[in-house]
Write an enzyme that holds these catalytic residues in place. Structure first.
Site, mmCIF file in Angstrom:
data_model
loop_
_atom_site.group_PDB
_atom_site.id
_atom_site.type_symbol
_atom_site.label_atom_id
_atom_site.label_comp_id
_atom_site.label_asym_id
_atom_site.label_seq_id
_atom_site.Cartn_x
_atom_site.Cartn_y
_atom_site.Cartn_z
ATOM 1 N N ASP A 179 -6.039 2.115 -3.882
ATOM 2 C CA ASP A 179 -7.377 1.843 -3.343
ATOM 3 C C ASP A 179 -7.923 3.032 -2.568
ATOM 4 O OD1 ASP A 179 -5.693 1.585 -1.147
ATOM 5 O OD2 ASP A 179 -6.595 -0.272 -0.416
ATOM 6 N N ASP A 220 -1.169 1.512 -3.856
ATOM 7 C CA ASP A 220 -1.952 0.455 -4.501
ATOM 8 C C ASP A 220 -3.278 0.973 -5.035
ATOM 9 O OD1 ASP A 220 -2.937 0.823 -1.901
ATOM 10 O OD2 ASP A 220 -3.547 -1.261 -1.681
ATOM 11 N N ASP A 263 -2.935 6.539 -3.402
ATOM 12 C CA ASP A 263 -1.838 5.904 -2.682
ATOM 13 C C ASP A 263 -1.213 4.812 -3.551
ATOM 14 O OD1 ASP A 263 -3.874 4.035 -2.488
ATOM 15 O OD2 ASP A 263 -3.523 3.569 -0.384
ATOM 16 N N SER A 296 0.819 -1.204 0.000
ATOM 17 C CA SER A 296 0.000 0.000 0.000
ATOM 18 C C SER A 296 0.858 1.260 0.000
ATOM 19 C CB SER A 296 -0.970 -0.032 1.184
ATOM 20 O OG SER A 296 -1.848 1.053 1.154
#
Length: 454
Positions: free
Chosen positions: A248, A246, A244, A105
């Protein structure tokens, strides 16, 4: 370090996260893949797994290792390659398969991790299978009699199709949008998804680079929004979007470059979703602005409050069949997206709301940004239990109504409130304060910080 010690360190409450390859090595990933497959098989939860990952240098080796572990236990693997986390959730929902996203992440480049889910993107946390998977991974598992097969798939176009079916953007007015991908996965997904609109996209840091050469891919930190804010002003853009690592989560800045509160975005999207699905439930956590339940109730919906954290949000979403849920960390969850979180769909809602009217974004979101908020402030304390007792006694003496859903939330008669909750992993207390005006918020914030840090 023994495998059990490594697993104790990297398997968290909601996911797997650690230094890679020092802690999360291909060997450990093979163990986790085999354990996940055996857990699925023993619980009759599927005979095939979809795997994807982000752009970190260690990700391809971890995907290969996971696939080896899973196929060794007799399950088939579909490898979706480079994907955002919400793209993996889409694949899990669309294909009705359990899945693993290899990602750390927003963590620094030296980290990697895994987010696991059951079919239909149902979350897996410590109390819903992850602890069992960790225990299995600590053992030497015998291979199945027949090895599973590995094949490759591409889900990007189908993911984009699904998003546009949920929020059509073909009719909105032309907008100019600066998008900061932070060298993360939005550099792959944003051109495909947002490229279908009439918007002019000004790309920032779209090159996939897990070393994050420009700034950390963590827009929750205001320092990492500075480049986007400057670009929005310089380009005279209608808004800016920051994702961010990743992709999501999505953060929004208005035409002035000013950050828009994720609580305001939650309220805006709740309004839109309730217009389509009147009377439905909208979930929010304990640190979301009071604006959110006020807007939900005014729109005829049912606000439902839960603990902070994506597993808590997803569980409450499923329990209540909620149409939408939002957290102040900029995670946004949609029933139409398998109850999973997707920053891209939230961004599309903002574009649709802005593009359907003529005013600027700052004017649009003003009605959803009614209070002054401190943001989350962390304090290291020697004894969190003693500090929480002092906080409770102090608030009660001042006439606050207390609840214990997640840490301590204190509501004062004048509408001000604070929440103090402990970290799950560190000797920290996290403080959030909100009030009707900045002076009252600042005074209450400083009062509580002095008490916590005393």
């Amino acid at each position: 370090m023994q495998i059990a010690q490594v697993l104790d360190k990297i398997v968290k409450a909601y996911d797997v996260r650690g230094l890679s390859p020092q802690e999360l090595s291909p060997e450990v990933a093979t163990r986790l893949g085999a354990a996940f497959a055996l857990w699925l098989r023993e619980n009759d939860l599927g005979a095939k797994v979809v795997i994807a990952g982000d752009m970190r240098p260690s990700t391809p080796a971890l995907i290969d290792a996971l696939a080896d572990g899973i196929t060794a236990q007799g399950l088939d693997v579909l490898v979706a390659g480079l994907s955002s986390t919400d793209q993996l959730y889409f694949a899990s929902g669309d294909l009705r398969l359990p899945g693993i996203q290899v990602t750390a992440s927003h963590n620094p480049a030296t980290y990697n991790g895994m987010k696991l889910c059951r079919a239909m993107a149902a979350p897996i946390g410590a109390d819903s299978g992850l602890a069992d998977i960790k225990a299995l991974a600590a053992r030497e598992l015998a291979p199945a009699a027949t090895r599973g097969r590995r094949s490759e798939i591409d889900t990007l176009q189908a993911y984009a199709d699904h998003l546009h079916a949920l929020v059509p953007l073909s009719a909105i007015r032309p907008l100019k949008i600066v998008v900061d991908a932070g060298n993360g996965m939005a550099g792959l997904t944003a051109p495909v998804v947002l490229g279908r609109t009439t918007a002019t996209i000004v790309p920032m840091y779209f090159e996939l680079d897990g070393s994050f050469p420009n700034h950390p891919a963590d827009p929750l930190n205001p320092d990492n929004l500075v480049d986007l804010q400057e670009a929005v002003r310089a380009q005279q853009a209608d808004l800016g979007l920051a994702f961010d690592g990743d992709a999501d989560r999505c953060f929004v800045v208005d035409e002035h470059g000013d950050p828009v509160s994720p609580s305001a975005i939650t309220a805006l999207i709740a309004d839109r979703e309730l217009a389509k699905a009147p009377g439905q439930t909208v979930v929010h956590n304990v640190i979301t602005s009071k604006t959110v339940p006020e807007v939900v109730s005014a729109a005829g919906g049912i606000p439902s409050r839960t603990k902070v954290g994506h597993s808590n949000m997803k569980a409450r979403m499923a329990q209540t069949n909620a149409v939408f849920g939002g957290e102040h960390s900029a995670h946004y969850y949609f029933r139409d997206f398998f109850f999973a979180d997707t920053g891209m769909l939230a961004a599309m809602h903002v574009l649709a709301a802005l593009g359907e009217q003529d005013g600027p974004l700052s004017q649009l979101v003003a009605r959803y940004d009614r209070y002054a908020a401190s943001g989350e402030i962390n304090s290291t304390v020697a004894d969190t239990s003693a500090a929480l007792r002092a906080v409770r006694a102090h608030a009660e003496q001042r006439g606050a109504r207390i609840d214990d859903l997640d840490g301590i939330t204190a509501d004062f008669p004048d509408g001000a409130w604070f929440n103090v909750r402990p970290s799950n992993t560190e000797p920290l207390l996290r403080l959030n304060v909100e009030a009707r005006d900045a002076d009252r918020m600042s005074a209450l914030r400083d009062e509580m910080l002095a008490l916590i840090r005393r």
